[in-house]
Design a protein around this motif. Sequence first.
Motif, mmCIF file in Angstrom:
data_model
loop_
_atom_site.group_PDB
_atom_site.id
_atom_site.type_symbol
_atom_site.label_atom_id
_atom_site.label_comp_id
_atom_site.label_asym_id
_atom_site.label_seq_id
_atom_site.Cartn_x
_atom_site.Cartn_y
_atom_site.Cartn_z
ATOM 1 N N TYR A 59 0.838 -1.206 0.000
ATOM 2 C CA TYR A 59 0.000 0.000 0.000
ATOM 3 C C TYR A 59 0.870 1.252 0.000
ATOM 4 O O TYR A 59 0.624 2.196 -0.760
ATOM 5 N N GLN A 103 -3.282 0.353 -8.354
ATOM 6 C CA GLN A 103 -3.460 -0.696 -7.353
ATOM 7 C C GLN A 103 -3.982 -1.981 -7.989
ATOM 8 O O GLN A 103 -3.526 -3.083 -7.661
ATOM 9 N N GLN A 346 -5.290 1.626 6.292
ATOM 10 C CA GLN A 346 -5.155 1.954 4.871
ATOM 11 C C GLN A 346 -6.507 2.416 4.343
ATOM 12 O O GLN A 346 -7.522 1.757 4.577
#
Length: 587
Positions: A59, A103, A346
Amino acid sequence: MVKRYLVTTADEETWPADKPIVFIGEWCKRYSRRDVWENVDSRTVPYHWDDRRKFGEDYIYLNNLYESSLVELSKYLNSVHQTHFSVRYWRTLIGPWLGIFIQILFDRWYMLKVSLETFDIDSCYVHNKEIEAFAPNDMQSFVDVMVTDSWNELIYAKLLELMPNEINVCRLENKSKISQGESGGVSISNKVKRLIRATFNNLMGLVSCFDDVFILNSCFPMTTDFSIQLGFKEIPKLWSTFVAPETAVSMNSRRWGLKVTNQKSEFSGIVEKMIPLCIPVVYLEGYQELISCQTKLPWPKEPKVIYTSVSYYTDDVFKAWAGAKVENKASLIIGQHGGNFGMTQQAFLESHQIKISDAYLSWGWSDERNKKIIPVGNLVSRRKTKGYDPQGFVLMVEYALPRFSYQLYSVPIASQWLDYFDEQCRFVESLPVMQQDLLRLRLGRSDFGWDQESRWRSLFPNIDFDLGAEPMSKVVTGCRIYIATYNATTFLESLSWNIPTIIFWKPEHWELNNDALEYFYLLEAVGIFHRTPESAARQLMQVWDNVEEWWEKEEVQKARQVFCNQYSFTSGESFEKLQVVFNEFST
């Protein structure tokens, strides 16, 4: 080692007949098609983010890569469109797509690497699709397709082409685009709704002043929207959004490269090749049409304050308009619209909202490191309920997440939903028959191909389903206790409404930040929060005969109130706090 064929999605057209298979993930195996895949010689690749430490590290890496990519892509788009906008403008417009796309891309790329390194893969069947299939028209189209099998199969196929490997990529000669059903084709009813909204917007424009406060998709009750505008001596207006214009994809517009970082790596090279291919059309070929439609909007020409709760995400017309107005010194205020915010380790979109706004209005939480975050309270869930029924049913609310990873935040990701489902079953199995008979299961509105109802019915044939026809505020009035199973809005509502609530989830999949931990410890100490389904079931059985006695205990109510003050504060003071913020940014 047995040579196997690689399968990347649940699209069975890409599955070989009578060949050993490697499924790249559990998302390939639809429950409704288990009679097919259970009889195949297959192996399934372990999911890389089952290692949640790796997830946290990735992340951070992906966020850094996103930031450097945003700067470089902003430069390129300014050059090609002959504009001089700041990075903040481009972050507002393209940031949600760029961050989520990177991502997604990393997840697909890494799973391919693991597959190729772990198994002896001989071949993979892929669809041979046209360039139009890669690039969605706008952010809403991207959100629609990013969780589909067809789009993900396309991305896997392209990555196999770009990655060094020696497997046979067998192309199926059907140059089809992603189907309208998957990409979100516009129905006649939706076209009518759009026409009505456009007409209503134009009527609102007749009574709009050039510097009005602009409120769009606030998630507030209408009376709150109107009260804010009346406070500025404006005629109350209820604005709605417009659909982004559609433009054809041009291959010539996509023959460019992008340097995304000074630290070259295999994955950054993939990102540089895939961004030009997959960037939504309205940011590239259709950008001039997007800007042209701004001049026709009936919205205020020079608003001092712009407010939204949800339009920051998929509404490209609003984002382009708001970004330009902020460049011209307007203030952008974003309000919290649901749960999970301020609690997790996150949270990409939470971070994005705070970065693009001048003020972020929370439901109670704050951060000493960021003065943009202003706690005003929960104005969204202020509707009152009639309480609960001490002799009623057990309401258990379920959650479904996409089979494929998408935006990263602290939740079960992709195939980890199966762990979540297993926990739900363990909770039900731990209950005596009497409690099972009084259990009502409210399923998530979106299924994402997990076949939730079929899974539940196969294990608990007599279970009572609530398919979401009535609002939660009405349903809870008939329950004696509410069971929350995920970190989102619903348990904030139930606690705010003072409905007896038991919460349970797997801490390793719903990571809390250090600030939030102390508040969940308070709930845990009084039996509200649990880390296992078995513990939650024991609590339900313990309080079953007299829920009121437990719920009304001083220590339980105190813990509930402290928690709500932090994460879902409801009070008449909230509107006054909201007015103070609007006044501050309108001068």
